[in-house]
Design a protein around this motif. Sequence first.
Motif, PDB file in Angstrom:
ATOM      1  N   PHE A   1       5.696  37.104  26.668  1.00 45.19           N
ATOM      2  CA  PHE A   1       7.066  36.614  26.544  1.00 45.19           C
ATOM      3  C   PHE A   1       7.891  37.108  27.736  1.00 45.19           C
ATOM      4  CE2 PHE A   1       5.737  37.052  21.964  1.00 45.19           C
ATOM      5  CZ  PHE A   1       5.670  35.693  21.704  1.00 45.19           C
TER       6      PHE A   1
ATOM      7  N   ILE B   1       7.992  26.658  24.952  1.00 40.14           N
ATOM      8  CA  ILE B   1       7.221  27.899  24.827  1.00 40.14           C
ATOM      9  C   ILE B   1       6.327  28.115  26.050  1.00 40.14           C
ATOM     10  CG2 ILE B   1       5.284  26.925  23.461  1.00 40.14           C
ATOM     11  CD1 ILE B   1       6.886  30.409  22.959  1.00 40.14           C
TER      12      ILE B   1
ATOM     13  N   LYS C   1       5.770  32.524  16.101  1.00 41.82           N
ATOM     14  CA  LYS C   1       5.985  33.974  16.028  1.00 41.82           C
ATOM     15  C   LYS C   1       7.304  34.365  16.698  1.00 41.82           C
ATOM     16  CE  LYS C   1       4.625  38.531  16.390  1.00 41.82           C
ATOM     17  NZ  LYS C   1       3.850  39.457  15.583  1.00 41.82           N
ATOM     18  N   THR C   2       7.507  33.859  17.895  1.00 40.48           N
ATOM     19  CA  THR C   2       8.692  34.293  18.646  1.00 40.48           C
ATOM     20  C   THR C   2       9.980  33.752  18.036  1.00 40.48           C
ATOM     21  OG1 THR C   2       9.617  34.568  20.855  1.00 40.48           O
ATOM     22  CG2 THR C   2       8.701  32.429  20.349  1.00 40.48           C
ATOM     23  N   ARG C   3       9.867  32.595  17.381  1.00 44.83           N
ATOM     24  CA  ARG C   3      11.056  32.025  16.747  1.00 44.83           C
ATOM     25  C   ARG C   3      11.152  32.400  15.268  1.00 44.83           C
ATOM     26  NH1 ARG C   3      12.822  27.646  20.108  1.00 44.83           N
ATOM     27  NH2 ARG C   3      14.340  27.144  18.514  1.00 44.83           N
ATOM     28  N   LYS C   4      10.267  33.315  14.864  1.00 44.46           N
ATOM     29  CA  LYS C   4      10.279  33.825  13.481  1.00 44.46           C
ATOM     30  C   LYS C   4      10.177  32.712  12.437  1.00 44.46           C
ATOM     31  CE  LYS C   4      12.705  38.208  14.327  1.00 44.46           C
ATOM     32  NZ  LYS C   4      12.227  38.321  15.695  1.00 44.46           N
TER      33      LYS C   4
ATOM     34  N   THR D   1       2.175  31.070  18.876  1.00 45.94           N
ATOM     35  CA  THR D   1       3.093  31.906  19.663  1.00 45.94           C
ATOM     36  C   THR D   1       4.539  31.464  19.470  1.00 45.94           C
ATOM     37  OG1 THR D   1       1.373  32.244  21.321  1.00 45.94           O
ATOM     38  CG2 THR D   1       3.640  32.692  22.005  1.00 45.94           C
ATOM     39  N   TYR D   2       4.714  30.147  19.474  1.00 45.88           N
ATOM     40  CA  TYR D   2       6.059  29.590  19.260  1.00 45.88           C
ATOM     41  C   TYR D   2       6.609  30.016  17.897  1.00 45.88           C
ATOM     42  CZ  TYR D   2       9.399  26.100  17.596  1.00 45.88           C
ATOM     43  OH  TYR D   2      10.469  25.493  17.018  1.00 45.88           O
TER      44      TYR D   2
ATOM     45  N   ASP E   1      10.432  38.868  27.938  1.00 46.59           N
ATOM     46  CA  ASP E   1      10.830  40.280  27.870  1.00 46.59           C
ATOM     47  C   ASP E   1       9.646  41.226  28.052  1.00 46.59           C
ATOM     48  OD1 ASP E   1       9.452  39.893  25.541  1.00 46.59           O
ATOM     49  OD2 ASP E   1      11.122  40.324  24.198  1.00 46.59           O
TER      50      ASP E   1
ATOM     51  N   GLU F   1       8.476  29.352  28.912  1.00 41.58           N
ATOM     52  CA  GLU F   1       8.998  30.698  28.701  1.00 41.58           C
ATOM     53  C   GLU F   1       7.959  31.779  28.957  1.00 41.58           C
ATOM     54  OE1 GLU F   1      12.178  32.136  27.310  1.00 41.58           O
ATOM     55  OE2 GLU F   1      12.620  30.360  28.516  1.00 41.58           O
ATOM     56  N   CYS F   2       6.715  31.450  28.677  1.00 41.40           N
ATOM     57  CA  CYS F   2       5.685  32.485  28.662  1.00 41.40           C
ATOM     58  C   CYS F   2       4.839  32.484  29.926  1.00 41.40           C
ATOM     59  CB  CYS F   2       4.778  32.292  27.448  1.00 41.40           C
ATOM     60  SG  CYS F   2       5.622  32.523  25.885  1.00 41.40           S
TER      61      CYS F   2
ATOM     62  N   MET G   1       2.037  38.545  23.172  1.00 39.53           N
ATOM     63  CA  MET G   1       1.780  37.857  21.919  1.00 39.53           C
ATOM     64  C   MET G   1       0.506  38.394  21.267  1.00 39.53           C
ATOM     65  SD  MET G   1       2.250  35.652  19.551  1.00 39.53           S
ATOM     66  CE  MET G   1       1.237  34.851  18.293  1.00 39.53           C
TER      67      MET G   1
END
Length: 264
Positions: free
Chosen positions: A38, A111, A81-84, A78-79, A40, A114-115, A44
Amino acid sequence: MKKQLIAAVINNKDRISYINLNEDAQYLGWTHDFNIIFPDGVKMGLDLNKEEDLFLLFVLASAWSRTGQWENAAFFTTYLKTRKKYHRNQWLDDDFVKNEMAEKDKNAAWIVSECSGVVPRKKVCFRKDIYASVIVIAKNWNIIKEKLELAECLNDYSLFIDYLASLDGLGTGQKRMRIKIPLILRELRCQGIYPSIPGEFCCVPDERVKAASKELGIVLPTINSIDSLFKASAIIYQQFGELYDIPLFAYKDLQVFGAFKTDN
DNA sequence: TTTTCGGTCGTTCGTTGTAA
DNA sequence: TTACAACGAACGACCGAAAA
């Protein structure tokens, strides 16, 4: 030949995203680290002790149980997960799902942009038919967990396998999930959640793996039942042990890198 | 030129039918 | 029963033509 392949896997563990080996060349599982990073800097991965990540494991397996490159399933997970978007209640909400489906192409592009880490071989696409499958997982979530725990208690994983394989709609359309069931078991075993799952249940004989087996002269049965699926899985485990199907899955990629050459 | 559309091809499954 | 091949579903990928 087999030894060369295993050596190539170990030597190229840092070059191929899905070869997750520790210093002792021990396989940690696919979901331990997707090698998708990600913005930050967070990597993942799934921690299967957490309920939401366990949910995503089933989503990953179902999404992967379809045609198309594996990156599609990996980035979809992954999408989420990151967007909860990993709570079963969300997926029981029609409006939420409709919205996800309407924006699937946008979200897939987002996604990937971003990654970093994994560079998909082709354009990543969230297949429109995976959404119905996530709903099936959400609807049956409590029973899925119960069956898993019961199987562990009784030390009979066929209970869990047969149940999962009986759920309509985890494959394309109303079809069931089959070929990726060993993936779920392997990840649970590798992360030590259920270490008593036999390794023989943990190898995925998908198209890549079957093609590599054929080239290496490893004879697998044709897979058209749960029985033949796990026969194939056991044969692969016999050959590669705790590396499971990874050497076979990586076979072509290692050849492209020139890390593994066939004699003929 | 760029974008959209439409048709064909390729893929990876699960299932069904058939023969050993 | 078991083993295997063939089939069909359900998509996405791709490419060239038409439209904007």
